[in-house]
Write a protein that holds these residues in place. Structure first.
Motif, PDB file in Angstrom:
ATOM      1  N   GLY A 152       0.688  -1.132   0.193  1.00 33.62           N
ATOM      2  CA  GLY A 152      -0.038   0.046   0.084  1.00 33.62           C
ATOM      3  C   GLY A 152       0.986   1.268  -0.050  1.00 33.62           C
ATOM      4  N   ILE A 153       0.482   2.337  -0.644  1.00 30.20           N
ATOM      5  CA  ILE A 153       1.031   3.413  -0.883  1.00 30.20           C
ATOM      6  C   ILE A 153       0.437   4.620  -0.955  1.00 30.20           C
ATOM      7  CG2 ILE A 153       2.764   4.906  -2.479  1.00 30.20           C
ATOM      8  CD1 ILE A 153       3.499   2.211  -3.895  1.00 30.20           C
ATOM      9  N   GLY A 154       0.703   5.524  -0.020  1.00 32.87           N
ATOM     10  CA  GLY A 154      -0.184   6.812   0.160  1.00 32.87           C
ATOM     11  C   GLY A 154       0.702   7.728  -0.093  1.00 32.87           C
ATOM     12  N   LEU A 155       0.850   8.689  -1.147  1.00 41.20           N
ATOM     13  CA  LEU A 155       1.640   9.764  -1.558  1.00 41.20           C
ATOM     14  C   LEU A 155       0.819  11.173  -1.685  1.00 41.20           C
ATOM     15  CD1 LEU A 155       4.240  10.983  -2.279  1.00 41.20           C
ATOM     16  CD2 LEU A 155       3.704   9.954  -4.849  1.00 41.20           C
ATOM     17  N   ASN A 156       1.008  12.132  -0.926  1.00 41.04           N
ATOM     18  CA  ASN A 156       0.283  13.312  -0.997  1.00 41.04           C
ATOM     19  C   ASN A 156       0.727  14.157  -2.194  1.00 41.04           C
ATOM     20  OD1 ASN A 156      -1.331  13.187   1.374  1.00 41.04           O
ATOM     21  ND2 ASN A 156       0.474  13.897   2.549  1.00 41.04           N
ATOM     22  N   VAL A 157      -0.213  14.859  -3.290  1.00 40.13           N
ATOM     23  CA  VAL A 157       0.257  15.111  -4.333  1.00 40.13           C
ATOM     24  C   VAL A 157      -0.235  16.698  -4.230  1.00 40.13           C
ATOM     25  CG1 VAL A 157      -0.026  15.294  -6.738  1.00 40.13           C
ATOM     26  CG2 VAL A 157       0.109  12.937  -5.450  1.00 40.13           C
ATOM     27  N   SER A 158      -1.453  17.069  -4.031  1.00 38.65           N
ATOM     28  CA  SER A 158      -1.943  18.497  -4.266  1.00 38.65           C
ATOM     29  C   SER A 158      -2.449  18.888  -2.669  1.00 38.65           C
ATOM     30  CB  SER A 158      -2.980  18.590  -5.208  1.00 38.65           C
ATOM     31  OG  SER A 158      -4.175  17.977  -4.959  1.00 38.65           O
ATOM     32  N   LEU A 159      -2.208  18.223  -1.893  1.00 34.59           N
ATOM     33  CA  LEU A 159      -2.581  18.627  -0.575  1.00 34.59           C
ATOM     34  C   LEU A 159      -2.159  20.131  -0.307  1.00 34.59           C
ATOM     35  CD1 LEU A 159      -3.749  17.206   2.014  1.00 34.59           C
ATOM     36  CD2 LEU A 159      -1.493  17.244   3.225  1.00 34.59           C
ATOM     37  N   ARG A 160      -3.191  20.927   0.191  1.00 29.47           N
ATOM     38  CA  ARG A 160      -2.774  22.382   0.509  1.00 29.47           C
ATOM     39  C   ARG A 160      -2.581  22.568   1.778  1.00 29.47           C
ATOM     40  NH1 ARG A 160      -8.407  22.797  -2.292  1.00 29.47           N
ATOM     41  NH2 ARG A 160      -7.808  22.863  -4.565  1.00 29.47           N
ATOM     42  N   GLU A 161      -1.931  23.747   1.935  1.00 28.29           N
ATOM     43  CA  GLU A 161      -1.588  23.837   3.588  1.00 28.29           C
ATOM     44  C   GLU A 161      -2.943  23.779   4.632  1.00 28.29           C
ATOM     45  OE1 GLU A 161       1.144  25.310   6.521  1.00 28.29           O
ATOM     46  OE2 GLU A 161       1.549  25.158   4.255  1.00 28.29           O
ATOM     47  N   ASP A 162      -3.898  24.326   4.006  1.00 28.12           N
ATOM     48  CA  ASP A 162      -5.236  24.232   5.126  1.00 28.12           C
ATOM     49  C   ASP A 162      -5.653  22.730   5.291  1.00 28.12           C
ATOM     50  OD1 ASP A 162      -6.443  24.082   2.519  1.00 28.12           O
ATOM     51  OD2 ASP A 162      -7.803  25.839   2.978  1.00 28.12           O
ATOM     52  N   GLU A 163      -5.169  21.925   4.493  1.00 28.87           N
ATOM     53  CA  GLU A 163      -5.780  20.478   4.608  1.00 28.87           C
ATOM     54  C   GLU A 163      -4.631  19.588   5.089  1.00 28.87           C
ATOM     55  OE1 GLU A 163      -8.181  20.638   0.314  1.00 28.87           O
ATOM     56  OE2 GLU A 163      -5.898  20.086   0.357  1.00 28.87           O
ATOM     57  N   ARG A 164      -3.711  20.198   5.496  1.00 30.17           N
ATOM     58  CA  ARG A 164      -2.787  19.169   6.262  1.00 30.17           C
ATOM     59  C   ARG A 164      -3.373  18.526   7.476  1.00 30.17           C
ATOM     60  NH1 ARG A 164       3.041  21.557   7.182  1.00 30.17           N
ATOM     61  NH2 ARG A 164       1.737  23.063   8.450  1.00 30.17           N
ATOM     62  N   PRO A 165      -3.160  17.105   7.485  1.00 36.33           N
ATOM     63  CA  PRO A 165      -3.656  16.613   8.762  1.00 36.33           C
ATOM     64  C   PRO A 165      -2.915  16.547  10.222  1.00 36.33           C
ATOM     65  CG  PRO A 165      -2.664  14.790   7.505  1.00 36.33           C
ATOM     66  CD  PRO A 165      -2.737  16.264   6.705  1.00 36.33           C
ATOM     67  N   HIS A 166      -1.614  16.909   9.965  1.00 32.35           N
ATOM     68  CA  HIS A 166      -0.489  17.188  10.682  1.00 32.35           C
ATOM     69  C   HIS A 166       0.682  18.182  10.453  1.00 32.35           C
ATOM     70  CE1 HIS A 166       3.007  16.136  13.279  1.00 32.35           C
ATOM     71  NE2 HIS A 166       2.091  15.449  14.323  1.00 32.35           N
ATOM     72  N   PRO A 167       0.910  18.841  11.333  1.00 31.21           N
ATOM     73  CA  PRO A 167       2.171  20.042  10.971  1.00 31.21           C
ATOM     74  C   PRO A 167       3.296  19.479   9.995  1.00 31.21           C
ATOM     75  CG  PRO A 167       1.187  20.199  13.177  1.00 31.21           C
ATOM     76  CD  PRO A 167       0.695  18.924  12.597  1.00 31.21           C
ATOM     77  N   ALA A 168       3.689  18.065  10.292  1.00 25.64           N
ATOM     78  CA  ALA A 168       4.701  17.779   9.733  1.00 25.64           C
ATOM     79  C   ALA A 168       4.446  17.049   8.289  1.00 25.64           C
ATOM     80  CB  ALA A 168       5.360  16.400  10.801  1.00 25.64           C
ATOM     81  N   ALA A 169       3.069  17.162   7.969  1.00 19.74           N
ATOM     82  CA  ALA A 169       2.614  16.450   6.671  1.00 19.74           C
ATOM     83  C   ALA A 169       3.024  17.245   5.380  1.00 19.74           C
ATOM     84  CB  ALA A 169       1.226  16.106   6.592  1.00 19.74           C
TER      85      ALA A 169
END
Length: 271
Positions: A152-169
């Motif tokens: 399983g691979i999960g790769l964030n591509v267009s995630l925006r600043e206000d959508e980050r689930p965690h500050p380190a994402a």
């Protein structure tokens, strides 16, 4: 499906991906794109138990119950990430060497991101891909009856600043990557993975085909780390490398300790 109408996030084109990646003699035998599912790993695991061939790849635009390591949740807005699972059957490799896939896969993801995204992605032991200390991707491997491995691979591509689930994402977009086209990135990941996987299988799982590049791209080796163990205690020291079983070696005041992925609840680097 949250974010489904976002025109800045076009859907993956299943037919296009198949035309680019599914060929006679290639690793990838089938590519399916689902609009929504609970977990691509669960879909592929069920297919594996039903006898599906190696090389099945299932991607989803949205996962309602995505999972990371140790049962942690992985949630992202629809079409903002690459969420996919692949079926591998490395039967020519001794079972004792299968855990090395947990290092090979993030290495392939990091290499693909560096190539098409032109950003300095690294691998964090045991299963993350980082840009500096920000998490870009996570990997989850599961063995199933067959025998088989679901990757399983999960790769964030267009995630925006206000959508980050965690500050380190982070995401490719947040890092200013050269491309945020998911089809381009997906194809690059699958090509890098297929190349490294075939080399590893041809070598009967010899770790030496992984270790040199892994050392070059490691965000963990040579750094001070604080390791949380399942019983709530902590281990502190310097991560010096991997042992012959792929376990992380941490040099502490009490001597070296070798840690398997299952021995670790959380690992973070320290100043």
């Amino acid at each position: 499906m949250p974010g489904f109408s976002d025109l800045e996030r076009p859907p993956l084109d299943e037919r296009f991906l198949r035309s680019r990646l599914v060929r006679p003699g290639a690793l990838w035998s089938q590519i399916d794109v689902l609009a929504e599912t609970e977990s691509t790993n669960a879909v592929v695991a069920a297919a594996a138990r039903a006898g599906a061939a190696e090389g099945l790849l299932v991607a989803a635009e949205y996962q309602s119950s995505g999972r990371g390591r140790l049962g942690r949740t992985w949630t992202t807005p629809a079409r903002s990430a690459l969420l996919m699972s692949a079926l591998l059957r490395p039967t020519a490799v001794p079972a004792v060497r299968w855990p090395w896939l947990g290092l090979l896969v993030p290495l392939a993801v990091a290499a693909a991101v560096r190539r098409v995204g032109e950003i300095p992605a690294q691998v964090k032991w045991p299963n993350d891909v980082l840009v500096e200390d920000r998490k870009l991707a996570g990997i989850l491997l599961e063995r199933v009856d067959g025998p088989a491995v679901v990757v399983g691979i999960g790769l964030n591509v267009s995630l925006r600043e206000d959508e980050r689930p965690h500050p380190a994402a982070t995401s490719l977009a947040l890092e200013g990557a050269a491309t945020t086209d998911r089809a381009t990135v997906l194809a690059a990941v699958l090509r890098e993975l297929a190349t490294r996987y075939q080399t590893w299988v041809d070598a009967a799982g010899d770790p030496e085909v992984i270790l040199p590049e892994y050392g070059e791209l490691s965000a963990t080796f040579g750094r001070s780390v604080r390791v949380e163990l399942p019983d709530g205690t902590f281990l502190e020291g310097k991560a010096s490398g991997l042992d012959t079983d792929g376990r992380l070696v941490v040099d502490t005041a009490d001597g070296p300790h070798s840690l398997a992925a299952g021995d670790v609840t959380h690992l973070r680097t320290t100043p």
